[in-house]
Design a protein around this motif. Structure first.
Motif, PDB file in Angstrom:
ATOM      1  N   MET A  56       0.879  -1.157   0.158  1.00 17.45           N
ATOM      2  CA  MET A  56       0.060   0.206   0.197  1.00 17.45           C
ATOM      3  C   MET A  56       1.015   1.135  -0.070  1.00 17.45           C
ATOM      4  N   ALA A  57       0.564   2.232  -0.784  1.00 20.10           N
ATOM      5  CA  ALA A  57       1.371   3.565  -1.013  1.00 20.10           C
ATOM      6  C   ALA A  57       1.311   4.117   0.357  1.00 20.10           C
ATOM      7  N   LEU A  58       2.541   4.706   0.648  1.00 17.61           N
ATOM      8  CA  LEU A  58       2.626   5.401   2.340  1.00 17.61           C
ATOM      9  C   LEU A  58       1.511   6.280   2.450  1.00 17.61           C
ATOM     10  N   ALA A  59       1.470   7.284   1.354  1.00 16.75           N
ATOM     11  CA  ALA A  59       0.433   8.168   1.592  1.00 16.75           C
ATOM     12  C   ALA A  59      -0.753   7.921   1.831  1.00 16.75           C
ATOM     13  N   HIS A  60      -1.203   6.538   1.186  1.00 15.58           N
ATOM     14  CA  HIS A  60      -2.535   5.901   1.457  1.00 15.58           C
ATOM     15  C   HIS A  60      -2.508   5.455   3.100  1.00 15.58           C
ATOM     16  N   ARG A  61      -1.480   4.940   3.607  1.00 15.76           N
ATOM     17  CA  ARG A  61      -1.329   4.246   4.729  1.00 15.76           C
ATOM     18  C   ARG A  61      -1.558   5.455   5.682  1.00 15.76           C
ATOM     19  N   LYS A  62      -0.663   6.815   5.517  1.00 18.72           N
ATOM     20  CA  LYS A  62      -0.822   7.809   6.552  1.00 18.72           C
ATOM     21  C   LYS A  62      -2.173   8.236   6.769  1.00 18.72           C
ATOM     22  N   THR A  63      -2.875   8.559   5.603  1.00 12.68           N
ATOM     23  CA  THR A  63      -4.290   8.926   5.525  1.00 12.68           C
ATOM     24  C   THR A  63      -5.043   8.039   6.256  1.00 12.68           C
ATOM     25  N   ALA A  64      -5.001   6.585   6.109  1.00 12.61           N
ATOM     26  CA  ALA A  64      -5.710   5.784   6.980  1.00 12.61           C
ATOM     27  C   ALA A  64      -5.349   5.849   8.315  1.00 12.61           C
ATOM     28  N   SER A  65      -4.311   6.219   8.733  1.00 13.61           N
ATOM     29  CA  SER A  65      -3.697   6.228  10.416  1.00 13.61           C
ATOM     30  C   SER A  65      -4.536   7.367  10.856  1.00 13.61           C
ATOM     31  N   PHE A  87      -7.583   9.794  14.847  1.00  8.55           N
ATOM     32  CA  PHE A  87      -8.713  11.084  14.791  1.00  8.55           C
ATOM     33  C   PHE A  87     -10.231  10.442  14.656  1.00  8.55           C
ATOM     34  N   GLY A  88     -10.388   9.624  14.000  1.00  5.82           N
ATOM     35  CA  GLY A  88     -11.612   9.257  13.701  1.00  5.82           C
ATOM     36  C   GLY A  88     -11.986  10.032  12.229  1.00  5.82           C
ATOM     37  N   HIS A  89     -11.203  10.552  11.527  1.00  6.38           N
ATOM     38  CA  HIS A  89     -11.281  11.196  10.103  1.00  6.38           C
ATOM     39  C   HIS A  89     -10.305  11.113   9.437  1.00  6.38           C
ATOM     40  N   ALA A  90     -10.306  11.360   8.141  1.00  3.59           N
ATOM     41  CA  ALA A  90      -9.221  11.033   7.194  1.00  3.59           C
ATOM     42  C   ALA A  90      -8.426  12.406   7.128  1.00  3.59           C
ATOM     43  N   VAL A  91      -9.253  13.284   7.283  1.00  2.27           N
ATOM     44  CA  VAL A  91      -8.762  14.847   7.200  1.00  2.27           C
ATOM     45  C   VAL A  91      -9.223  15.413   8.383  1.00  2.27           C
ATOM     46  N   PRO A  92      -8.181  15.379   9.505  1.00  2.00           N
ATOM     47  CA  PRO A  92      -8.642  16.142  10.790  1.00  2.00           C
ATOM     48  C   PRO A  92      -8.827  17.472  10.748  1.00  2.00           C
ATOM     49  N   ALA A  93      -9.566  17.815  11.396  1.00  2.92           N
ATOM     50  CA  ALA A  93      -9.838  19.538  11.753  1.00  2.92           C
ATOM     51  C   ALA A  93      -8.536  19.928  12.546  1.00  2.92           C
ATOM     52  N   ASN A  94      -8.121  21.019  11.746  1.00  2.00           N
ATOM     53  CA  ASN A  94      -6.738  21.741  12.472  1.00  2.00           C
ATOM     54  C   ASN A  94      -7.456  23.236  12.821  1.00  2.00           C
ATOM     55  N   ASN A  95      -6.543  24.032  13.364  1.00  2.00           N
ATOM     56  CA  ASN A  95      -6.956  25.384  13.721  1.00  2.00           C
ATOM     57  C   ASN A  95      -7.557  26.274  12.497  1.00  2.00           C
ATOM     58  N   ALA A 144     -16.315  11.835  14.380  1.00  4.39           N
ATOM     59  CA  ALA A 144     -15.899  11.052  15.455  1.00  4.39           C
ATOM     60  C   ALA A 144     -14.668  11.735  15.917  1.00  4.39           C
ATOM     61  N   GLN A 145     -14.023  12.707  15.224  1.00  2.00           N
ATOM     62  CA  GLN A 145     -12.875  13.261  15.716  1.00  2.00           C
ATOM     63  C   GLN A 145     -13.141  14.100  17.176  1.00  2.00           C
ATOM     64  N   PHE A 146     -14.523  14.486  17.499  1.00  2.00           N
ATOM     65  CA  PHE A 146     -14.708  15.280  18.507  1.00  2.00           C
ATOM     66  C   PHE A 146     -15.622  14.573  19.320  1.00  2.00           C
ATOM     67  N   SER A 147     -15.933  13.204  19.266  1.00  7.84           N
ATOM     68  CA  SER A 147     -16.672  12.451  20.351  1.00  7.84           C
ATOM     69  C   SER A 147     -15.887  11.209  20.585  1.00  7.84           C
ATOM     70  N   GLU A 186     -15.844   3.723  18.915  1.00 16.80           N
ATOM     71  CA  GLU A 186     -16.453   2.842  18.140  1.00 16.80           C
ATOM     72  C   GLU A 186     -15.842   2.656  16.854  1.00 16.80           C
ATOM     73  N   VAL A 187     -15.155   3.587  16.171  1.00 16.17           N
ATOM     74  CA  VAL A 187     -14.431   3.629  14.923  1.00 16.17           C
ATOM     75  C   VAL A 187     -13.213   2.856  15.070  1.00 16.17           C
ATOM     76  N   ARG A 188     -12.519   2.779  16.245  1.00 11.55           N
ATOM     77  CA  ARG A 188     -11.220   2.168  16.484  1.00 11.55           C
ATOM     78  C   ARG A 188     -11.514   0.560  16.703  1.00 11.55           C
ATOM     79  N   THR A 189     -12.639   0.438  17.437  1.00  9.19           N
ATOM     80  CA  THR A 189     -13.301  -1.104  17.543  1.00  9.19           C
ATOM     81  C   THR A 189     -13.436  -1.906  16.283  1.00  9.19           C
TER      82      THR A 189
END
Length: 186
Positions: free
Chosen positions: A112-121, A126-134, A152-155, A161-164
């Protein structure tokens, strides 16, 4: 022109791709690859191909020829899934879906491409592929939206549940995620 040796050919590869893809997409979608006659419309219209060495037609040709080394290639990860090739194909080959199927097979093999693995991480962290920043929070405020989106990032409950679910599906293993470091394994 490259020489293809018979011992490099997996005569059943195209059928393996169809079998793998039909569970998620439906057999007719992935079976459409057999209609490809290598006209090159996909490659000629591909936005990624204009900026990289990505050649959609080459990927499809490898599948049709039974060259399963395409699963080890970075090429299948260059596709942005914009569906331009899909929309322009004169034979109605569902190219983007075939590329996604190849990615799924490759990922199961540990490629799997590293960029895809990072997005999945990010989903695991955070529960979201593009976590909210400031910046995103500030922009949402300017647009009259609540500062925090309902993800899920804020709950904590939703994030658990996402992690499970991710652990149940063994997706964390697929991307080589280290729960102690909360990041990808080196």
């Amino acid at each position: 022109m490259a020489v293809i040796k018979l011992d490099e050919v997996n005569k059943n590869f195209v059928n393996e791709v169809i079998e793998a893809g039909k569970l998620v997409l439906g057999e007719d979608i992935v079976k459409s690859i057999k209609a490809c006659y290598q006209c090159g419309t996909c490659t000629g219209s591909c936005p990624s191909g204009r900026r990289t060495a990505y050649r959609t037609r080459k990927v499809l040709r490898k599948v049709l020829l039974g060259l399963d080394d395409v699963l080890d290639s970075d090429d299948i990860w260059y596709c942005t899934t914009c569906y331009t090739c899909y929309e322009r194909c004169p034979r109605d080959v569902k190219i983007t879906e075939i590329i996604k199927t190849l990615r799924n097979i490759a990922a199961q093999k540990g490629n799997m491409a590293l960029a895809h693995r990072k997005t999945a991480s990010y989903v695991l962290r955070f529960g979201h592929a593009v976590p909210a920043n400031n910046q995103i929070v500030e922009l949402r405020g300017k647009l009259g939206l609540p500062a925090k989106s309902p993800t899920a990032q804020f709950s904590e409950k939703d994030l658990e549940e996402v992690r499970t679910l991710i652990k149940e599906l063994k997706f964390d293993k697929l991307i080589a995620f280290d729960w102690e470091k909360m990041d990808l394994k080196e």
